[in-house]
Scaffold this motif. Structure first.
Motif, PDB file in Angstrom:
ATOM      1  N   TYR A  47     -44.310   4.644  71.116  1.00 57.68           N
ATOM      2  CA  TYR A  47     -43.113   4.593  71.957  1.00 57.68           C
ATOM      3  C   TYR A  47     -43.469   4.118  73.368  1.00 57.68           C
ATOM      4  O   TYR A  47     -42.773   3.269  73.944  1.00 57.68           O
ATOM      5  CB  TYR A  47     -42.467   5.976  72.002  1.00 57.68           C
ATOM      6  CG  TYR A  47     -41.224   6.052  72.862  1.00 57.68           C
ATOM      7  CD1 TYR A  47     -39.969   5.912  72.297  1.00 57.68           C
ATOM      8  CD2 TYR A  47     -41.314   6.271  74.236  1.00 57.68           C
ATOM      9  CE1 TYR A  47     -38.821   5.988  73.081  1.00 57.68           C
ATOM     10  CE2 TYR A  47     -40.183   6.336  75.030  1.00 57.68           C
ATOM     11  CZ  TYR A  47     -38.942   6.198  74.446  1.00 57.68           C
ATOM     12  OH  TYR A  47     -37.819   6.248  75.232  1.00 57.68           O
ATOM     13  N   TYR A  59     -36.432  12.031  71.431  1.00 60.88           N
ATOM     14  CA  TYR A  59     -35.748  10.866  70.879  1.00 60.88           C
ATOM     15  C   TYR A  59     -35.870  10.778  69.354  1.00 60.88           C
ATOM     16  O   TYR A  59     -35.077  10.112  68.692  1.00 60.88           O
ATOM     17  CB  TYR A  59     -36.331   9.595  71.501  1.00 60.88           C
ATOM     18  CG  TYR A  59     -37.782   9.373  71.166  1.00 60.88           C
ATOM     19  CD1 TYR A  59     -38.170   8.642  70.054  1.00 60.88           C
ATOM     20  CD2 TYR A  59     -38.790   9.931  71.962  1.00 60.88           C
ATOM     21  CE1 TYR A  59     -39.508   8.464  69.734  1.00 60.88           C
ATOM     22  CE2 TYR A  59     -40.119   9.764  71.639  1.00 60.88           C
ATOM     23  CZ  TYR A  59     -40.472   9.026  70.539  1.00 60.88           C
ATOM     24  OH  TYR A  59     -41.808   8.854  70.219  1.00 60.88           O
ATOM     25  N   PHE A  60     -36.848  11.426  68.766  1.00 64.80           N
ATOM     26  CA  PHE A  60     -37.158  11.316  67.335  1.00 64.80           C
ATOM     27  C   PHE A  60     -36.494  12.408  66.509  1.00 64.80           C
ATOM     28  O   PHE A  60     -36.644  12.435  65.292  1.00 64.80           O
ATOM     29  CB  PHE A  60     -38.670  11.411  67.132  1.00 64.80           C
ATOM     30  CG  PHE A  60     -39.274  12.628  67.804  1.00 64.80           C
ATOM     31  CD1 PHE A  60     -39.304  13.848  67.166  1.00 64.80           C
ATOM     32  CD2 PHE A  60     -39.773  12.550  69.100  1.00 64.80           C
ATOM     33  CE1 PHE A  60     -39.827  14.971  67.788  1.00 64.80           C
ATOM     34  CE2 PHE A  60     -40.301  13.668  69.733  1.00 64.80           C
ATOM     35  CZ  PHE A  60     -40.317  14.883  69.079  1.00 64.80           C
ATOM     36  N   ARG A 417     -42.465  12.076  61.172  1.00 66.86           N
ATOM     37  CA  ARG A 417     -41.956  11.370  62.364  1.00 66.86           C
ATOM     38  C   ARG A 417     -42.608  10.010  62.506  1.00 66.86           C
ATOM     39  O   ARG A 417     -41.948   9.005  62.780  1.00 66.86           O
ATOM     40  CB  ARG A 417     -42.213  12.231  63.598  1.00 66.86           C
ATOM     41  CG  ARG A 417     -42.067  11.510  64.933  1.00 66.86           C
ATOM     42  CD  ARG A 417     -42.470  12.436  66.063  1.00 66.86           C
ATOM     43  NE  ARG A 417     -42.717  11.710  67.295  1.00 66.86           N
ATOM     44  CZ  ARG A 417     -43.175  12.277  68.409  1.00 66.86           C
ATOM     45  NH1 ARG A 417     -43.420  13.573  68.428  1.00 66.86           N
ATOM     46  NH2 ARG A 417     -43.395  11.542  69.491  1.00 66.86           N
ATOM     47  N   PHE A 421     -39.692   7.219  61.680  1.00 69.25           N
ATOM     48  CA  PHE A 421     -38.900   6.758  62.818  1.00 69.25           C
ATOM     49  C   PHE A 421     -39.036   5.237  62.976  1.00 69.25           C
ATOM     50  O   PHE A 421     -40.124   4.701  62.801  1.00 69.25           O
ATOM     51  CB  PHE A 421     -39.386   7.462  64.098  1.00 69.25           C
ATOM     52  CG  PHE A 421     -38.551   7.145  65.308  1.00 69.25           C
ATOM     53  CD1 PHE A 421     -37.371   7.820  65.529  1.00 69.25           C
ATOM     54  CD2 PHE A 421     -38.936   6.157  66.201  1.00 69.25           C
ATOM     55  CE1 PHE A 421     -36.592   7.527  66.636  1.00 69.25           C
ATOM     56  CE2 PHE A 421     -38.170   5.850  67.307  1.00 69.25           C
ATOM     57  CZ  PHE A 421     -36.987   6.540  67.516  1.00 69.25           C
ATOM     58  N   PRO A 422     -37.948   4.522  63.297  1.00 74.22           N
ATOM     59  CA  PRO A 422     -36.592   4.983  63.660  1.00 74.22           C
ATOM     60  C   PRO A 422     -35.630   5.088  62.480  1.00 74.22           C
ATOM     61  O   PRO A 422     -34.461   5.412  62.664  1.00 74.22           O
ATOM     62  CB  PRO A 422     -36.134   3.905  64.626  1.00 74.22           C
ATOM     63  CG  PRO A 422     -36.780   2.667  64.107  1.00 74.22           C
ATOM     64  CD  PRO A 422     -38.123   3.078  63.555  1.00 74.22           C
ATOM     65  N   ARG A 425     -34.708  10.406  61.475  1.00 75.66           N
ATOM     66  CA  ARG A 425     -34.971  11.316  62.594  1.00 75.66           C
ATOM     67  C   ARG A 425     -35.206  12.718  62.020  1.00 75.66           C
ATOM     68  O   ARG A 425     -34.336  13.254  61.322  1.00 75.66           O
ATOM     69  CB  ARG A 425     -33.812  11.329  63.588  1.00 75.66           C
ATOM     70  CG  ARG A 425     -33.620  10.009  64.322  1.00 75.66           C
ATOM     71  CD  ARG A 425     -32.413  10.057  65.237  1.00 75.66           C
ATOM     72  NE  ARG A 425     -32.183   8.763  65.853  1.00 75.66           N
ATOM     73  CZ  ARG A 425     -32.673   8.385  67.036  1.00 75.66           C
ATOM     74  NH1 ARG A 425     -33.419   9.241  67.726  1.00 75.66           N
ATOM     75  NH2 ARG A 425     -32.426   7.191  67.528  1.00 75.66           N
TER      76      ARG A 425
END
Length: 714
Positions: A47, A59-60, A417, A421-422, A425
Motif C-alpha cells: 500500500y 482500508y482493508f 488480507r 485485497f482489494p 476485504r
C-alpha cells in the motif's frame, strides 16, 4: 608466543564455527507460517509503495466505522515489500531474516567479549554468546519488526559502553529504530534514561563537572530521547504501548509468563533444549545481579536496565527476549569482566589428566552443534512452508469471480488480507492496534456463538466466510443461514460462499454430501473406514479441486485412502507424492506413498519409503504404523528375518491392542527367523484366544503348530 595467542583465539574460533553452522542451516530454513503477521506487513508495504503515503485507517477491513491506524512499523513494511517484490521473493526474505539474526548475534558477542582480559572471561563470553544465539533463534524464524528491535537493544548498549565516540550517532539510531518499530520506543527511552540517571547520580555524589562529557555523552543521549518523536506520527506514538488489550491476552505471546516453568531446569534424554536455555538465562540474570552486587561492581545503569526488563516481562511472554537482552550488561559484568583481584589471581590448574579434560571439552563443545542440528531437522517446504496458511482457500478465492466482505478468523487474517485485497476485504487481522479488544472478541465469537454470527451476517452480509477447519461445531452454527454453502476447503479452513450474492457460483461449486470438518477429524483419528461414504463426492469433485489447488493435504489424504480401498494404487501414489512435495517434513506423505508402492508390488521401494516416514515420525503411533508397513513389505519381498526384526519393535504379544492376526504373523515370522521359543509362546497365546469356531485363524494356528513340530510348512 604464538601458542598463547592461539589459545586466546580458541573461544572466538569456536564461536565462529557455531555461527557458521547456524548460518548454514538458517539459510536453508523456509519462511514458515507459524503466524500470519508477515503477510499483513507485506500488504501494508505494498500500500505504501503504491500510494506513496502511509495508511491512516483500516482500508482493508469491512468493519464500519473504519478504525484509525497509526502505522508504527511503516519502514519495516516498506522494506519487506521491496525485498519481496524486487529482491527474490521469499528467498530474499530468508536472506534478510538471516542477516538480521546474525548481525544481532555479532553485536551481542562483541559486547560480551569487550573488556575480557583473561582467557576464562573469553570462554565465559563465548558460552554466553552461544546461549544468547540459541535463545534468539526460534523467534528469528519469523520475519517481523522484532528482528530489528532485538538488534538495536544490544547495539545501543554496545555504543554506550564500548564505543563512546559513536554516542553522537545515537539520535540517528533512535530515528531509524522508531520508524522501523515505533511501538518499541520504551526500550531506547529506558536505556537512555538509565545511563543519564547514572550520570546524574554521580554528579550528586560529587563527581566533578566535565564539559567534554556533557558534550559527547549527555547531550547526544538527551537528543536521542527526543528523537522518538521523529516519525510521521509524532506524539501519537506515545500511547501505543499502553493500548488496552485484556481480551487479546488469549494470544499466546501476550499471555503472562509461567513462572513455575521459567525457574525449572529439567534434563532430557535429547540434551539441551530451548526451554532449558530460557531457564538458564533467566536464572543466570538474577545470579549475575547478585554476584555483581556482592563484588560492589553493580552499576546503577545496569540495575535500572534489569529492573526495567522485569517491567517489560510483566507485559507478557513476548517480552521475555527484551528482559534477557536488557540483562546483557549484568551478564558481562558478573561473568566476562572479572574484578581486578580475581584477574590478578591465576586460575588453579586442573589435576585431571589432559586426555580427560580434552574429552570433556569436546563433549561440551559438541552440545551446541547437536542442538542446532536437532532444531533444524525435517526441513519444511522451501522457500515457503504452508503450515497454518490457507493456501488452498486463497487459490479458490483468486480462481472465482467473486468479491466483497470476507468473514475470517483473526489468526489467518494477515495472509487472507495479502492474497485477497482489494478483491476482498477481511474483518480483521491480529494488529492490535488498530483493532480493539471488542473487535477481537467479536471476530472470534462469530465462529463460536450463533448470536454473534447472526449479527455479523445481518450487518455486513459477507460474500464469503472462511472458517477454521478445527472448529467442528461451526456447521451447526452456519446451518441457521442456509444461503452459505461449502464450496472449498484445505487443511486450515473451510470456505462458504453466499448463494444470495453469487447463486450460479454457489450452485456450480457447492460440495454436497461431505462435511470437511468431520472429514478432517476422521483423518486425524485414523478412522479411514468411514471414508467410503464420501466416495461419490470425491469421484465428482476431486479432479476439479486438484486443478484449483493440487497440494491440499486433507483432500489428497482422503483421496489416497479411497484409492487404496479401490485398489487404484497409481492414483494413491500420485496423491501421496503431492503431499510429500508440499509437506516434506511430515511422515504422512511417505507413509501413503509406501502403502501405494506395496500395493503395486514394489516391495523394496516401499521399504525405503517407510524408512523416510520413520525418520520424520514424531509420535509412537506414527512409528508403529511405519514399522508395521515395513514388516509387510519385507514379507512380500521374502525377507522374513528382516520382517521379524522390524515387527518385534512394535508388537507386544501381551498387549491388548495387538490383534490375533498381527500376533499370528509375528509368530510365523519368529519361527522363520529361528526364534522358536518366542514362536511357541505366541502359539500358546493364540490357543487361549476366544475365537469363533469358524474363524480361519484357527486353521492357521494348527499350521503354525505343525511348522514348529517339523511336520508341515506355513
Amino acid at each position: 608466543m604464538w601458542y598463547q595467542r592461539a589459545r586466546n583465539f580458541l573461544p572466538v574460533g569456536y564461536l565462529l564455527l557455531v555461527a557458521g553452522f547456524i548460518a548454514f542451516h538458517l539459510l536453508q530454513w523456509p519462511i514458515v507460517g507459524w503466524d500470519t503477521d508477515l503477510w499483513y506487513h507485506l500488504s501494508g508495504g505494498q500500500y505504501i509503495a503504491q500510494h506513496r503515503a502511509l495508511p491512516r485507517d483500516t482500508y482493508f477491513s469491512f468493519l464500519v466505522p473504519v478504525r484509525p491506524w497509526v502505522d508504527y512499523y511503516w519502514l519495516f513494511q516498506l522494506t519487506v515489500h521491496l525485498i519481496y517484490s524486487q529482491a527474490g521473493g521469499y528467498v530474499g526474505l530468508i536472506l534478510f531474516r538471516a542477516g538480521c539474526y546474525l548481525l544481532t548475534w555479532f553485536v551481542i558477542s562483541r559486547y560480551l567479549f569487550s573488556g575480557c582480559s583473561v582467557r576464562s572471561g573469553r570462554w565465559w563470553a563465548a558460552g554466553l554468546s552461544i546461549l544468547f544465539a540459541f535463545f534468539l533463534l526460534p523467534r528469528s524464524f519469523l520475519v517481523r519488526p522484532h528482528l530489528i528491535s532485538y538488534g538495536f537493544i544490544p547495539l545501543f548498549l554496545y555504543v554506550l559502553e564500548c564505543r563512546p565516540r559513536w554516542v553522537k550517532w545515537l539520535p540517528v539510531l533512535v530515528v531509524v529504530w522508531c520508524n522501523f518499530h515505533g511501538i518499541y520506543y520504551p526500550a531506547p527511552v529506558l536505556i537512555g534514561t538509565a545511563y543519564l540517571a547514572e550520570y546524574g547520580w554521580g554528579r550528586l555524589r560529587g563527581q566533578p563537572y566535565d564539559r567534554e562529557r556533557i558534550r559527547t555523552f549527555v547531550l547526544p543521549l538527551v537528543v536521542a530521547l527526543l528523537a522518538i518523536f521523529a516519525t510521521p506520527h509524532g506524539p501519537a506514538l506515545l500511547r501505543l504501548p499502553f493500548f488496552p488489550m485484556a481480551y487479546a491476552r488469549s494470544i499466546g505471546e501476550l499471555q503472562p509468563v509461567p513462572l513455575n516453568e521459567l525457574f525449572s531446569i529439567c534434563a532430557t534424554p535429547s540434551g539441551l533444549t530451548h526451554d532449558m536455555v530460557i531457564s538458564v538465562l533467566v536464572l543466570g540474570s538474577g545470579v549475575a545481579v547478585v554476584l555483581a552486587g556482592l563484588q560492589r561492581r553493580l552499576r546503577l545503569a545496569h540495575a535500572l536496565l534489569w529492573i526495567g526488563g522485569l517491567l517489560f516481562l510483566w507485559r507478557g511472554v513476548r517480552f521475555l527476549i527484551d528482559y534477557v537482552l536488557l540483562s546483557l550488561p549484568v551478564f558481562a559484568t558478573a561473568f566476562c569482566r572479572p574484578a581486578a583481584a580475581a584477574e590478578a589471581t591465576a586460575a588453579p590448574r586442573s589435576r585431571a589428566p589432559a586426555w580427560v579434560r580434552t574429552m570433556f571439552a569436546m563433549a561440551l563443545m559438541s552440545l551446541p552443534l547437536l542442538f542446532v542440528q536437532r532444531m533444524f531437522r525435517n526441513r519444511p517446504h522451501y522457500p515457503l512452508a504452508p503450515l497454518n496458511l490457507p493456501q488452498g482457500v486463497a487459490a479458490f478465492l483468486r480462481h472465482v469471480p467473486a468479491e466483497g466482505p470476507l468473514l475470517n478468523f483473526p489468526n489467518q487474517g494477515g495472509y487472507l488480507r495479502w492474497v485477497g485485497f482489494p478483491q476482498y476485504r477481511i474483518m480483521m487481522d491480529l494488529e492490535l492496534p488498530p483493532f480493539t479488544d471488542t473487535d477481537f472478541y467479536r471476530a472470534e465469537s462469530a465462529f463460536r456463538d450463533p448470536v454473534v454470527l447472526g449479527q455479523v451476517i445481518r450487518q455486513y452480509a459477507p460474500s464469503v466466510i472462511a472458517a477454521p477447519i478445527v472448529l467442528t461445531d461451526f456447521p451447526s452454527l452456519i446451518a441457521e443461514h442456509p444461503e452459505y454453502r461449502v464450496v472449498f476447503f484445505d487443511e486450515e479452513e473451510v470456505l462458504y460462499l453466499n448463494s444470495d450474492r453469487y447463486p450460479e457460483l454457489a450452485e456450480d461449486y457447492a460440495i454436497r454430501g461431505l462435511d470437511p470438518f468431520a472429514l478432517h477429524r476422521q483423518l486425524l483419528q485414523g478412522a479411514a473406514g468411514d471414508l467410503l461414504r464420501y466416495r461419490s463426492v470425491f469421484q465428482q469433485h476431486f479432479s476439479r479441486w486438484v486443478s484449483i489447488y493440487p497440494y491440499g493435504r486433507v483432500m489428497n489424504h482422503a483421496a489416497a485412502l479411497l484409492a487404496g480401498e479401490q485398489g487404484d494404487y497409481a492414483l494413491m501414489r500420485s496423491c501421496a507424492e503431492r503431499i510429500v512435495q508440499m509437506f516434506p517434513q511430515a511422515p504422512l506423505g511417505y507413509q501413503l506413498e509406501a502403502d501405494a508402492l506395496r500395493g503395486l508390488g514394489m516391495s523394496e521401494e516401499a521399504v525405503r519409503a517407510y524408512g523416510r516416514a520413520l525418520r520424520r515420525a514424531a509420535t509412537p503411533e506414527q512409528r508403529a504404523e511405519a514399522y508395521r508397513g515395513m514388516a509387510w513389505s519385507y514379507v512380500s519381498a521374502g525377507r522374513f528375518r528382516d520382517a521379524y526384526q522390524t515387527l518385534r519393535k512394535v508388537v507386544d504379544p501381551l498387549s491388548p491392542d495387538t490383534t490375533p492376526e498381527m500376533l499370528y504373523l509375528f509368530g510365523v515370522l519368529a519361527d522363520f527367523a529361528g526364534a522358536h521359543v518366542e514362536a511357541e509362546a505366541v502359539r500358546q497365546f493364540l490357543s487361549e484366544s476366544r475365537l469363533a469356531p469358524d474363524d480361519p485363524l484357527k486353521s492357521r494356528i494348527d499350521l503354525l503348530r505343525e511348522r514348529q513340530s517339523g511336520r508341515g510348512a506355513v
